[in-house]
Motif scaffolding. Sequence first.
Motif, PDB file in Angstrom:
ATOM      1  N   HIS A 132       1.053  -1.263  -0.084  1.00 10.76           N
ATOM      2  CA  HIS A 132      -0.080   0.007  -0.030  1.00 10.76           C
ATOM      3  C   HIS A 132       0.884   1.346   0.079  1.00 10.76           C
ATOM      4  O   HIS A 132       0.316   2.269  -0.315  1.00 10.76           O
ATOM      5  N   HIS A 183      -3.053  -0.507  -6.538  1.00  6.53           N
ATOM      6  CA  HIS A 183      -3.546  -1.861  -6.470  1.00  6.53           C
ATOM      7  C   HIS A 183      -5.156  -1.702  -6.750  1.00  6.53           C
ATOM      8  O   HIS A 183      -5.893  -0.717  -6.879  1.00  6.53           O
ATOM      9  N   SER A 238      -1.819   4.269  -4.205  1.00  5.32           N
ATOM     10  CA  SER A 238      -1.682   3.853  -2.839  1.00  5.32           C
ATOM     11  C   SER A 238      -0.378   4.295  -2.158  1.00  5.32           C
ATOM     12  O   SER A 238       0.602   3.862  -2.559  1.00  5.32           O
ATOM     13  N   HIS A 270      -0.172   4.911   1.529  1.00  4.73           N
ATOM     14  CA  HIS A 270      -0.395   4.845   2.849  1.00  4.73           C
ATOM     15  C   HIS A 270      -0.046   3.810   3.652  1.00  4.73           C
ATOM     16  O   HIS A 270       0.256   2.677   3.025  1.00  4.73           O
ATOM     17  N   GLU A 321     -10.706   0.615   2.115  1.00  5.05           N
ATOM     18  CA  GLU A 321     -10.295   1.584   1.318  1.00  5.05           C
ATOM     19  C   GLU A 321     -11.099   2.867   0.917  1.00  5.05           C
ATOM     20  O   GLU A 321     -10.898   3.703   0.333  1.00  5.05           O
TER      21      GLU A 321
HETATM   22 MN    MN Z   1      -4.258   0.941  -0.606  1.00  7.17          MN
END
Ligand code: MN
Length: 261
Positions: free
Chosen positions: A145, A156, A179, A181, A204
Amino acid sequence: MPGPKGRGGSAVVTPVVGVTCTFRQGDGHLLGAGYVSALEAAGAAPLLLPVAEPALLEAALGRLDGLVLSGGGDIDPAHFGQPPRAEVCFPNPRRDEAELRLARLALERGLPVLAICRGVQVLNVAAGGDLIQDIPLLVPGAVRHLFKPEESGGGHWVRIDPRSRLARLAGGERAWVNSFHHQAVDRPGRGLRAVAWAEDGVIEALEPEGEAPVMGVQWHPERMFERDPLAAGLFRALVEAASARAGRAGGLRPGGAGGRG
Ligand code: MN
């Protein structure tokens, strides 16, 4: 000066959408350029909200038609009643306090909100939910992520609840998202529900259980709105809801109908 007229002769109201900034000692109040560009593209007047005294920001919030809670560092886990389990990245107590207050008020008042990355975490904590403090540490088998902003293509797939507003915006039950995080929503707060998940089960996106025009996403639509219909759609949905609210409030707001003399 009279405003522009829409079809049917009613005044078209340009909504004013506030965007929270971060603050860094020596650099000042900061916001990634994409937030402003995405709001401009969607037809809103963007208004940057600095990290300032929460009571004064509350006064500013009263003049807004919508709110973007922007990305940034980690919220102090004390705000959701946990000791820090991992290093808290880029802690900013004043920003936490200011944004949690803005988020709570926005939820109370039904203000249109788009909460992005850190923003969806702020929204969730404001509603009494909690967070996964560090995905690599706490989610076995998690997908990656945390990409660097310069890693083009880093992201993703997400699976989307077909009954959600997000699914309508996405035009289906799957979307590819960027992504950036290492934390995520764990238990959704009161009145919020998870509506999108990565393949590892990490939440998410959040929506309200009711009809409030609030949306939280863990990805960064402001970095892909120019080429991604869902990312652009998230901003367009915010601005449409803000515009409807501005139209309803237009005659009542000081300096609204009739303008300033
Ligand atoms: Mn993510």
